[in-house]
Design a protein around this motif. Structure first.
Motif, PDB file in Angstrom:
ATOM      1  N   GLN A  58       0.829  -1.203   0.000  1.00 52.23           N
ATOM      2  CA  GLN A  58       0.000   0.000   0.000  1.00 52.23           C
ATOM      3  C   GLN A  58       0.871   1.264   0.000  1.00 52.23           C
ATOM      4  OE1 GLN A  58      -2.588   0.262   3.361  1.00 52.23           O
ATOM      5  NE2 GLN A  58      -3.648   2.090   2.620  1.00 52.23           N
ATOM      6  N   ASP A  61       2.600   1.703  -3.388  1.00 49.85           N
ATOM      7  CA  ASP A  61       1.675   2.137  -4.437  1.00 49.85           C
ATOM      8  C   ASP A  61       1.276   3.594  -4.294  1.00 49.85           C
ATOM      9  OD1 ASP A  61       1.665  -0.276  -5.743  1.00 49.85           O
ATOM     10  OD2 ASP A  61      -0.116  -1.041  -4.723  1.00 49.85           O
ATOM     11  N   THR A  62       1.067   4.050  -3.061  1.00 47.11           N
ATOM     12  CA  THR A  62       0.559   5.411  -2.881  1.00 47.11           C
ATOM     13  C   THR A  62       1.657   6.465  -2.882  1.00 47.11           C
ATOM     14  OG1 THR A  62       0.589   5.114  -0.468  1.00 47.11           O
ATOM     15  CG2 THR A  62      -1.497   4.676  -1.611  1.00 47.11           C
ATOM     16  N   GLU A  63       2.810   6.174  -2.296  1.00 49.17           N
ATOM     17  CA  GLU A  63       3.818   7.214  -2.089  1.00 49.17           C
ATOM     18  C   GLU A  63       4.982   7.185  -3.081  1.00 49.17           C
ATOM     19  OE1 GLU A  63       5.087   7.516   1.968  1.00 49.17           O
ATOM     20  OE2 GLU A  63       3.074   7.089   2.724  1.00 49.17           O
ATOM     21  N   THR A  65       6.671   5.930  -7.075  1.00 50.87           N
ATOM     22  CA  THR A  65       6.460   5.464  -8.440  1.00 50.87           C
ATOM     23  C   THR A  65       7.362   4.260  -8.646  1.00 50.87           C
ATOM     24  OG1 THR A  65       6.160   7.766  -9.095  1.00 50.87           O
ATOM     25  CG2 THR A  65       6.467   6.185 -10.846  1.00 50.87           C
TER      26      THR A  65
END
Length: 127
Positions: A58, A61-63, A65
């Motif tokens: 998670q 994916d969010t913070e 690339t």
């Protein structure tokens, strides 16, 4: 093998090393992820729980690339340089070093194996 962000990471290596098998995750990012989740970076990847693995995925994916998105981004940057006719784009197009390295000697990684040019044969005088 545990899967993080759709990528298999090695079981028997420390978590900080295993995470570096993901494209776009280096030593700094791996250490940051371990620190944020308060995971022991030297714990083996097989010792991580499913919950910890999902939290790692998670955060990545969010913070950050990573993987396909990062590869696409790099390819787009290179094609932009080629399209605008920048010097760096021309070097990419020709398959030569982009960052100012010498090419008279070395540069074999970019240029590929040597292409031998037939030299002028010396004609020996007949006596």
């Amino acid at each position: 093998m545990p899967r993080v962000a759709g990528i298999d990471i090695p079981n028997d290596k420390p978590t900080i090393v295993s995470l570096q098998y993901i494209y776009g995750v280096g030593p700094k990012v791996a250490a940051d992820v371990c620190e944020k989740l308060k995971i022991n970076p030297m714990a083996r990847a097989k010792e991580l729980t499913e919950e910890q693995l999902s939290k790692i995925a998670q955060i990545l994916d969010t913070e950050y690339t990573i993987e396909g998105q990062l590869r696409r981004q790099i390819a787009q940057s290179i094609s932009r340089l080629k399209d605008i006719g920048a010097y760096r784009g021309m070097r990419h197009r020709r398959g030569l070093p982009v960052r100012g390295q010498r090419t008279k000697t070395n540069a074999r990684t970019r240029k590929g194996p040597r292409k031998t040019v037939a030299g002028k044969k010396s004609v020996k005088e007949m006596r």
